[in-house]
Design a protein around this motif. Sequence first.
Motif, PDB file in Angstrom:
ATOM      1  N   UNK A  58       0.970  -1.275  -0.227  1.00 20.29           N
ATOM      2  CA  UNK A  58      -0.049  -0.220  -0.060  1.00 20.29           C
ATOM      3  C   UNK A  58       0.913   1.233  -0.041  1.00 20.29           C
ATOM      4  N   UNK A  59       0.263   2.324  -0.628  1.00 17.95           N
ATOM      5  CA  UNK A  59       1.143   3.639  -0.607  1.00 17.95           C
ATOM      6  C   UNK A  59       1.711   4.021   0.781  1.00 17.95           C
ATOM      7  N   UNK A  60       0.745   3.798   1.816  1.00 12.23           N
ATOM      8  CA  UNK A  60       1.211   4.137   2.970  1.00 12.23           C
ATOM      9  C   UNK A  60       2.053   3.293   3.707  1.00 12.23           C
ATOM     10  N   UNK A  61       2.676   2.122   3.225  1.00 14.27           N
ATOM     11  CA  UNK A  61       3.435   1.309   3.514  1.00 14.27           C
ATOM     12  C   UNK A  61       2.914   0.183   4.570  1.00 14.27           C
ATOM     13  N   UNK A  62       1.965   0.370   4.715  1.00 18.57           N
ATOM     14  CA  UNK A  62       1.197  -0.615   5.847  1.00 18.57           C
ATOM     15  C   UNK A  62       0.802  -2.317   5.756  1.00 18.57           C
ATOM     16  N   UNK A  63       0.320  -2.491   4.338  1.00 18.46           N
ATOM     17  CA  UNK A  63       0.050  -3.583   3.866  1.00 18.46           C
ATOM     18  C   UNK A  63       0.522  -4.078   2.813  1.00 18.46           C
ATOM     19  N   UNK A  64       0.929  -5.596   2.745  1.00 14.72           N
ATOM     20  CA  UNK A  64       1.401  -6.067   1.620  1.00 14.72           C
ATOM     21  C   UNK A  64       0.354  -7.210   1.089  1.00 14.72           C
ATOM     22  N   UNK A  65       0.270  -7.195  -0.188  1.00 13.27           N
ATOM     23  CA  UNK A  65      -0.728  -8.353  -0.819  1.00 13.27           C
ATOM     24  C   UNK A  65       0.256  -9.052  -1.604  1.00 13.27           C
ATOM     25  N   UNK A  73      -5.476 -17.658  -4.248  1.00 10.71           N
ATOM     26  CA  UNK A  73      -5.460 -16.871  -3.001  1.00 10.71           C
ATOM     27  C   UNK A  73      -4.666 -15.612  -2.906  1.00 10.71           C
ATOM     28  N   UNK A  74      -5.051 -14.740  -2.142  1.00 17.44           N
ATOM     29  CA  UNK A  74      -4.233 -13.567  -1.798  1.00 17.44           C
ATOM     30  C   UNK A  74      -3.718 -13.470  -0.271  1.00 17.44           C
ATOM     31  N   UNK A  75      -2.508 -13.503  -0.219  1.00 17.16           N
ATOM     32  CA  UNK A  75      -1.829 -13.538   1.145  1.00 17.16           C
ATOM     33  C   UNK A  75      -1.676 -12.094   1.648  1.00 17.16           C
ATOM     34  N   UNK A  76      -2.102 -11.591   2.820  1.00 14.84           N
ATOM     35  CA  UNK A  76      -1.908 -10.343   3.378  1.00 14.84           C
ATOM     36  C   UNK A  76      -1.105 -10.314   4.566  1.00 14.84           C
ATOM     37  N   UNK A  77      -0.289  -9.345   4.706  1.00 11.94           N
ATOM     38  CA  UNK A  77       0.565  -9.151   5.687  1.00 11.94           C
ATOM     39  C   UNK A  77       0.510  -7.813   6.230  1.00 11.94           C
ATOM     40  N   UNK A  83       3.547 -10.161  10.115  1.00  9.32           N
ATOM     41  CA  UNK A  83       2.580 -11.144  10.499  1.00  9.32           C
ATOM     42  C   UNK A  83       1.350 -10.914   9.561  1.00  9.32           C
ATOM     43  N   UNK A  84       0.962 -12.430   9.441  1.00  5.37           N
ATOM     44  CA  UNK A  84      -0.323 -12.655   8.464  1.00  5.37           C
ATOM     45  C   UNK A  84      -1.676 -11.634   8.953  1.00  5.37           C
ATOM     46  N   UNK A  85      -2.280 -11.044   7.931  1.00  8.06           N
ATOM     47  CA  UNK A  85      -3.536 -10.333   8.514  1.00  8.06           C
ATOM     48  C   UNK A  85      -4.503 -10.884   7.614  1.00  8.06           C
ATOM     49  N   UNK A  86      -4.361 -11.783   6.766  1.00  8.07           N
ATOM     50  CA  UNK A  86      -5.558 -12.232   5.998  1.00  8.07           C
ATOM     51  C   UNK A  86      -4.935 -13.465   4.635  1.00  8.07           C
ATOM     52  N   UNK A  87      -6.056 -14.097   4.393  1.00  2.23           N
ATOM     53  CA  UNK A  87      -5.806 -15.144   3.288  1.00  2.23           C
ATOM     54  C   UNK A  87      -7.361 -15.370   2.600  1.00  2.23           C
ATOM     55  N   UNK A  98      -2.893  -4.727  -7.377  1.00  6.62           N
ATOM     56  CA  UNK A  98      -2.262  -3.621  -6.831  1.00  6.62           C
ATOM     57  C   UNK A  98      -3.272  -2.899  -5.844  1.00  6.62           C
ATOM     58  N   UNK A  99      -2.751  -2.339  -4.878  1.00  7.13           N
ATOM     59  CA  UNK A  99      -3.520  -1.653  -3.940  1.00  7.13           C
ATOM     60  C   UNK A  99      -3.496  -0.093  -4.736  1.00  7.13           C
ATOM     61  N   UNK A 100      -4.853   0.404  -4.432  1.00  9.18           N
ATOM     62  CA  UNK A 100      -4.998   1.759  -4.947  1.00  9.18           C
ATOM     63  C   UNK A 100      -4.126   3.120  -4.199  1.00  9.18           C
ATOM     64  N   UNK A 101      -4.206   4.242  -4.776  1.00  9.38           N
ATOM     65  CA  UNK A 101      -3.303   5.269  -4.065  1.00  9.38           C
ATOM     66  C   UNK A 101      -4.012   5.858  -2.719  1.00  9.38           C
ATOM     67  N   UNK A 102      -5.369   5.463  -2.332  1.00  6.77           N
ATOM     68  CA  UNK A 102      -6.078   5.842  -1.089  1.00  6.77           C
ATOM     69  C   UNK A 102      -5.947   4.650  -0.140  1.00  6.77           C
ATOM     70  N   UNK A 103      -5.172   3.829  -0.389  1.00 13.00           N
ATOM     71  CA  UNK A 103      -4.878   2.483   0.417  1.00 13.00           C
ATOM     72  C   UNK A 103      -6.168   1.832   0.766  1.00 13.00           C
TER      73      UNK A 103
END
Length: 313
Positions: A58-65, A73-77, A83-87, A98-103
């Motif tokens: 994400x643009x704010x650097x908080x979330x990785x997909x 599947x999409x893995x989220x961290x 730390x995993x935050x979703x699957x 892609x994560x959009x510019x507004x996060x």
Amino acid sequence: MIGKQRVLGAVLALAAAGAAAVEGDVYVALQADGAVAHLGEKVDRWQAGAHMTYVTVSPDGATVLATSTEENRVYAYDADSGEPTGRLEVGESPKGVKIGPRNRWAVVANEGADSVSIIDVEAMEVYKSVEVGLKPHNTVFAPNGRTAYVTLQGGDAIAVLDMTAMQKLREIPLKDQPHNIDISPDGQKLYVTSIGRQQLVVVDAISGREQARIPIGTPHYGVDVTPDGRFAFVSGVGGTTISAIDLRQGRTVGRVEVGPGPHGLRTDTEGKRLFVAVTGSGEVVVVDTERLTVTRRIRVGEGPFWVAVPGNS
């Protein structure tokens, strides 16, 4: 930034994995290892799924997909801790994400399902599936976040998505198997790699008209446009080099030897360093974009495929 046309060898093989920080975060999908690598203070590896292909932050650097093409599947961290935050279950054979510019929203191209999955990043759930056309491969957001573009590799077109209405608006016809895609900083131009003709195609994002086709050599391709919109870097996983293209001149002005199978590539937010995933050597290669020289090689694992950088994913 880039001088006269030349081919420059990879001359500095400096760093082993984890030896030192890379002065900024870089995330890498490891296709053969079923993992995501984080290059920061050291090289960390986060467990993921089978056949990881694309990754975004994400643009704010908080979330990785990151997408697992084999598991659908999409893995989220959490981008800092790993730390995993979703699957999340998405469509068949997910590729570009892609994560959009507004996060808030992410778009995943489901190549085997002819659809995209729209992910609510805050809720970390699939919000909607939208049919877009044959064999969607990758996606990019307009800078304002209101529009997303999806390459239809099987449909010879780009699907245009309205991210407010969450639906497909139209198609931009584009022959010869559009593959990966990037957008100019002002949102006016799309840069699309064509694997059918081995070209970088420049498209007016508003009118949908083609403006240029630039030869780029060995496919398949990753593409990244520099933050100032002046240059594009293009990889060819079937070869050993990346190309630097002057977008004002409409031609290749340099090539850099990085190793076997370069694919994903992204500059830092200043456009000074280019991070290249080299699938054959298991490295991320760092290129000085002004001198077009390799300054560092970082061992990350088997099959590094795609790269994401906060502010340029």
